[in-house]
Design a protein around this motif. Structure first.
Motif, PDB file in Angstrom:
ATOM      1  N   UNK A  80      -0.544  16.758 -20.706  1.00  0.00           N
ATOM      2  CA  UNK A  80      -0.595  17.932 -19.841  1.00  0.00           C
ATOM      3  C   UNK A  80      -1.990  18.210 -19.313  1.00  0.00           C
ATOM      4  N   UNK A  81      -3.004  17.828 -20.054  1.00  0.00           N
ATOM      5  CA  UNK A  81      -4.377  18.115 -19.638  1.00  0.00           C
ATOM      6  C   UNK A  81      -4.922  17.103 -18.626  1.00  0.00           C
ATOM      7  N   UNK A  82      -4.104  16.118 -18.214  1.00  0.00           N
ATOM      8  CA  UNK A  82      -4.495  15.133 -17.221  1.00  0.00           C
ATOM      9  C   UNK A  82      -4.176  15.656 -15.829  1.00  0.00           C
ATOM     10  N   UNK A  83      -5.158  15.631 -14.942  1.00  0.00           N
ATOM     11  CA  UNK A  83      -4.964  16.124 -13.580  1.00  0.00           C
ATOM     12  C   UNK A  83      -5.474  15.081 -12.588  1.00  0.00           C
ATOM     13  N   UNK A  84      -4.562  14.574 -11.756  1.00  0.00           N
ATOM     14  CA  UNK A  84      -4.911  13.617 -10.716  1.00  0.00           C
ATOM     15  C   UNK A  84      -5.465  14.390  -9.534  1.00  0.00           C
ATOM     16  N   UNK A  85      -6.583  13.915  -8.973  1.00  0.00           N
ATOM     17  CA  UNK A  85      -7.274  14.679  -7.946  1.00  0.00           C
ATOM     18  C   UNK A  85      -7.359  14.011  -6.583  1.00  0.00           C
ATOM     19  N   UNK A  86      -7.542  12.693  -6.540  1.00  0.00           N
ATOM     20  CA  UNK A  86      -7.725  12.037  -5.248  1.00  0.00           C
ATOM     21  C   UNK A  86      -7.488  10.542  -5.382  1.00  0.00           C
ATOM     22  N   UNK A  87      -6.945   9.956  -4.318  1.00  0.00           N
ATOM     23  CA  UNK A  87      -6.743   8.511  -4.252  1.00  0.00           C
ATOM     24  C   UNK A  87      -7.582   7.949  -3.112  1.00  0.00           C
ATOM     25  N   UNK A  88      -8.297   6.879  -3.407  1.00  0.00           N
ATOM     26  CA  UNK A  88      -9.076   6.185  -2.388  1.00  0.00           C
ATOM     27  C   UNK A  88      -8.654   4.721  -2.384  1.00  0.00           C
ATOM     28  N   UNK A  89      -8.115   4.258  -1.266  1.00  0.00           N
ATOM     29  CA  UNK A  89      -7.748   2.854  -1.132  1.00  0.00           C
ATOM     30  C   UNK A  89      -9.000   2.103  -0.700  1.00  0.00           C
ATOM     31  N   UNK A  90      -9.395   1.088  -1.462  1.00  0.00           N
ATOM     32  CA  UNK A  90     -10.592   0.303  -1.171  1.00  0.00           C
ATOM     33  C   UNK A  90     -10.250  -0.836  -0.215  1.00  0.00           C
ATOM     34  N   UNK A 120       0.822  -1.209   0.000  1.00  0.00           N
ATOM     35  CA  UNK A 120       0.000   0.000   0.000  1.00  0.00           C
ATOM     36  C   UNK A 120       0.858   1.262   0.000  1.00  0.00           C
ATOM     37  N   UNK A 121       1.939   1.264   0.762  1.00  0.00           N
ATOM     38  CA  UNK A 121       2.827   2.429   0.768  1.00  0.00           C
ATOM     39  C   UNK A 121       3.410   2.656  -0.623  1.00  0.00           C
ATOM     40  N   UNK A 122       3.764   1.569  -1.315  1.00  0.00           N
ATOM     41  CA  UNK A 122       4.279   1.717  -2.677  1.00  0.00           C
ATOM     42  C   UNK A 122       3.184   2.234  -3.598  1.00  0.00           C
ATOM     43  N   UNK A 123       1.965   1.706  -3.454  1.00  0.00           N
ATOM     44  CA  UNK A 123       0.842   2.183  -4.276  1.00  0.00           C
ATOM     45  C   UNK A 123       0.645   3.676  -4.080  1.00  0.00           C
ATOM     46  N   UNK A 124       0.631   4.122  -2.834  1.00  0.00           N
ATOM     47  CA  UNK A 124       0.449   5.546  -2.551  1.00  0.00           C
ATOM     48  C   UNK A 124       1.586   6.379  -3.146  1.00  0.00           C
ATOM     49  N   UNK A 125       2.809   5.880  -3.034  1.00  0.00           N
ATOM     50  CA  UNK A 125       3.947   6.636  -3.574  1.00  0.00           C
ATOM     51  C   UNK A 125       3.892   6.701  -5.089  1.00  0.00           C
ATOM     52  N   UNK A 126       3.404   5.650  -5.730  1.00  0.00           N
ATOM     53  CA  UNK A 126       3.269   5.666  -7.189  1.00  0.00           C
ATOM     54  C   UNK A 126       2.178   6.653  -7.609  1.00  0.00           C
ATOM     55  N   UNK A 127       1.065   6.674  -6.882  1.00  0.00           N
ATOM     56  CA  UNK A 127       0.021   7.656  -7.180  1.00  0.00           C
ATOM     57  C   UNK A 127       0.594   9.068  -7.057  1.00  0.00           C
ATOM     58  N   UNK A 128       1.308   9.336  -5.977  1.00  0.00           N
ATOM     59  CA  UNK A 128       1.916  10.662  -5.799  1.00  0.00           C
ATOM     60  C   UNK A 128       2.866  10.990  -6.941  1.00  0.00           C
ATOM     61  N   UNK A 129       3.590   9.982  -7.401  1.00  0.00           N
ATOM     62  CA  UNK A 129       4.499  10.199  -8.524  1.00  0.00           C
ATOM     63  C   UNK A 129       3.726  10.560  -9.793  1.00  0.00           C
ATOM     64  N   UNK A 130       2.569   9.951  -9.995  1.00  0.00           N
ATOM     65  CA  UNK A 130       1.734  10.346 -11.131  1.00  0.00           C
ATOM     66  C   UNK A 130       1.278  11.790 -10.977  1.00  0.00           C
ATOM     67  N   UNK A 131       0.842  12.169  -9.769  1.00  0.00           N
ATOM     68  CA  UNK A 131       0.404  13.551  -9.523  1.00  0.00           C
ATOM     69  C   UNK A 131       1.532  14.528  -9.841  1.00  0.00           C
ATOM     70  N   UNK A 132       2.747  14.170  -9.435  1.00  0.00           N
ATOM     71  CA  UNK A 132       3.901  15.055  -9.600  1.00  0.00           C
ATOM     72  C   UNK A 132       4.623  14.858 -10.926  1.00  0.00           C
ATOM     73  N   UNK A 133       4.090  13.995 -11.786  1.00  0.00           N
ATOM     74  CA  UNK A 133       4.683  13.701 -13.097  1.00  0.00           C
ATOM     75  C   UNK A 133       6.131  13.213 -12.965  1.00  0.00           C
ATOM     76  N   UNK A 134       6.367  12.338 -11.999  1.00  0.00           N
ATOM     77  CA  UNK A 134       7.690  11.767 -11.754  1.00  0.00           C
ATOM     78  C   UNK A 134       7.778  10.405 -12.452  1.00  0.00           C
ATOM     79  N   UNK A 135       7.944  10.445 -13.766  1.00  0.00           N
ATOM     80  CA  UNK A 135       7.976   9.212 -14.560  1.00  0.00           C
ATOM     81  C   UNK A 135       9.153   8.322 -14.176  1.00  0.00           C
ATOM     82  N   UNK A 136      10.256   8.908 -13.746  1.00  0.00           N
ATOM     83  CA  UNK A 136      11.427   8.113 -13.361  1.00  0.00           C
ATOM     84  C   UNK A 136      11.103   7.212 -12.172  1.00  0.00           C
TER      85      UNK A 136
END
Length: 140
Positions: free
Chosen positions: A70-80, A33-49
């Motif tokens: 550029x027109x893609x905007x990540x808004x919220x993550x919900x862990x189910x 889950x921590x990795x999932x959250x960090x990957x989501x944050x990386x998408x938000x921050x456009x950290x492809x590396x």
């Protein structure tokens, strides 16, 4: 991003104390889950590396394919839910919904992601089949 801003992964922690150490390579996620959250944050921050680095070598996309429109905007993550994926496990599942907008249209990605350990570290392996809500280029 300011170090005191809340982390994009919706953990309610400051970015500096949450996902940034993973993005900077100073720490490794201790759970799937921590990795999932960090990957989501990386998408938000456009950290492809980071997204590339945290993907299993057998299923990893090219860095070039991870560049987001550029027109893609990540808004919220919900862990189910999560299954396994703890510090003692070798595999884990994380089901989540990532909310985003593209060209002003609200959308969501609902995915059941598989995570495994590779060289002792959690990495994203793939997504189990679900009803697709987004193109595969942005998955993962």
């Amino acid at each position: 991003m300011s170090l005191n801003n809340l982390c994009p992964c919706c953990s309610a922690l400051p970015y500096n104390q949450c996902c940034r150490p993973f993005h900077d390579g100073k720490a490794a996620a201790s759970t799937a889950e921590a990795l999932m959250r960090s990957r989501y944050s990386a998408y938000v921050l456009a950290d492809a590396a980071y997204i590339h680095r945290s993907w299993h070598s057998s299923t990893r996309l090219s860095k070039k394919s991870l560049v987001q429109p550029q027109q893609l905007r990540w808004e919220k993550l919900e862990i189910i839910r999560t299954e396994a994926g703890q510090s003692i496990d070798q595999e884990g599942l994380v089901e989540f919904i990532a909310y985003f907008s593209e060209q002003g249209q609200a959308q969501q990605l609902h995915e059941l992601s598989r995570f495994v350990r590779e060289k002792g570290r959690w990495v994203y392996l793939d997504a189990l089949p679900t009803t697709p809500t987004m193109s595969s280029e942005v998955r993962g």
